[in-house]
Design a protein around this motif. Structure first.
Motif, PDB file in Angstrom:
ATOM      1  N   GLN A  71      11.597 -44.080  73.375  1.00 24.91           N
ATOM      2  CA  GLN A  71      11.706 -44.213  74.827  1.00 24.91           C
ATOM      3  C   GLN A  71      12.197 -42.931  75.475  1.00 24.91           C
ATOM      4  O   GLN A  71      11.841 -42.608  76.599  1.00 24.91           O
ATOM      5  N   ARG A  72      13.013 -42.172  74.714  1.00 25.85           N
ATOM      6  CA  ARG A  72      13.476 -40.891  75.240  1.00 25.85           C
ATOM      7  C   ARG A  72      12.326 -39.892  75.293  1.00 25.85           C
ATOM      8  O   ARG A  72      12.234 -39.080  76.203  1.00 25.85           O
ATOM      9  N   LEU A  73      11.453 -39.961  74.286  1.00 22.05           N
ATOM     10  CA  LEU A  73      10.366 -38.984  74.206  1.00 22.05           C
ATOM     11  C   LEU A  73       9.228 -39.333  75.156  1.00 22.05           C
ATOM     12  O   LEU A  73       8.475 -38.465  75.580  1.00 22.05           O
ATOM     13  N   PRO A 128      23.848 -38.016  71.216  1.00 20.98           N
ATOM     14  CA  PRO A 128      22.581 -38.716  71.072  1.00 20.98           C
ATOM     15  C   PRO A 128      21.773 -38.217  69.874  1.00 20.98           C
ATOM     16  O   PRO A 128      20.748 -38.768  69.568  1.00 20.98           O
ATOM     17  N   ARG A 129      22.271 -37.174  69.203  1.00 14.37           N
ATOM     18  CA  ARG A 129      21.464 -36.571  68.157  1.00 14.37           C
ATOM     19  C   ARG A 129      21.459 -37.476  66.927  1.00 14.37           C
ATOM     20  O   ARG A 129      22.090 -37.189  65.915  1.00 14.37           O
ATOM     21  N   ALA A 162      14.829 -46.227  70.596  1.00 13.91           N
ATOM     22  CA  ALA A 162      15.527 -45.426  71.602  1.00 13.91           C
ATOM     23  C   ALA A 162      14.944 -44.016  71.654  1.00 13.91           C
ATOM     24  O   ALA A 162      14.758 -43.449  72.733  1.00 13.91           O
ATOM     25  N   ARG A 163      14.650 -43.482  70.468  1.00 17.28           N
ATOM     26  CA  ARG A 163      14.099 -42.124  70.410  1.00 17.28           C
ATOM     27  C   ARG A 163      12.726 -42.110  71.064  1.00 17.28           C
ATOM     28  O   ARG A 163      12.397 -41.210  71.819  1.00 17.28           O
ATOM     29  N   ALA A 178       8.235 -39.528  78.202  1.00 15.19           N
ATOM     30  CA  ALA A 178       8.817 -39.012  79.444  1.00 15.19           C
ATOM     31  C   ALA A 178       8.416 -39.844  80.656  1.00 15.19           C
ATOM     32  O   ALA A 178       9.223 -40.056  81.553  1.00 15.19           O
ATOM     33  N   HIS A 213       7.350 -42.985  80.569  1.00 14.81           N
ATOM     34  CA  HIS A 213       7.604 -44.408  80.312  1.00 14.81           C
ATOM     35  C   HIS A 213       6.378 -45.292  80.461  1.00 14.81           C
ATOM     36  O   HIS A 213       6.450 -46.376  81.020  1.00 14.81           O
TER      37      HIS A 213
END
Ligand SMILES: [Ca+2]
Ligand SMILES: [Ca+2]
Ligand SMILES: [Ca+2]
Length: 143
Positions: A52-54, A26-27, A49-50, A56, A58
């Motif tokens: 949405q990952r960050l 994922p990096r 995507a990044r 936490a 949502h």
């Protein structure tokens, strides 16, 4: 000897699997279709995507608390792997710079706008894609 060889082979194939997982990890592999260049769409998808990952919890916003958590994680990772440098998108400083209206939170719109600006800055020849030479270097960025 006959017992050593299979072990060595097992270790080798494990390493190969680990290596593959790493390469596709994922990096920040923004080149989603693997054609060697990053299109504006791929860059935006990766940024979303990044984000949405960050984000936490949502809620569509990276708030100060989430920012602090990200910063902590990045510092921990840098302490663990000082040679790895920073991933694409830069550190928490770059994240904070996305906060266009300086309310201490980053909305998805702000993150995507920042990513667009970054893409434009990286796309030196303005052909709308990032060639390998234009793509951000993942290790040892000079600051
Ligand atoms: Ca591509
Ligand atoms: Ca949030
Ligand atoms: Ca280009």
């Amino acid at each position: 000897m006959s017992r050593l060889l299979p072990t060595a082979l097992a270790v080798l194939s494990l390493a190969a699997v680990a290596g593959m997982a790493h390469a596709q990890g994922p990096r920040g592999n923004q080149d989603a279709n693997g054609d060697g260049v990053i299109s504006a769409q791929e860059f935006e998808d990766a940024a979303r995507a990044r984000f949405q990952r960050l984000d936490a919890n949502h809620d569509g916003v990276i708030d100060a608390e989430e920012l602090a958590a990200i910063q902590k994680r990045m510092e921990a990772r840098r302490a663990e792997h000082p040679e790895a440098g920073r991933g694409p998108g830069g550190g928490a400083g770059a994240l904070a710079a996305m906060d266009a209206d300086h309310d201490g939170k980053i909305t998805e719109a702000e993150a995507l706008a920042a990513s667009k600006a970054r893409f434009a800055a990286l796309d030196a020849d303005k052909d709308g894609v990032l060639s390998p030479a234009e793509q951000p270097v993942r290790r040892g960025s000079p600051n």
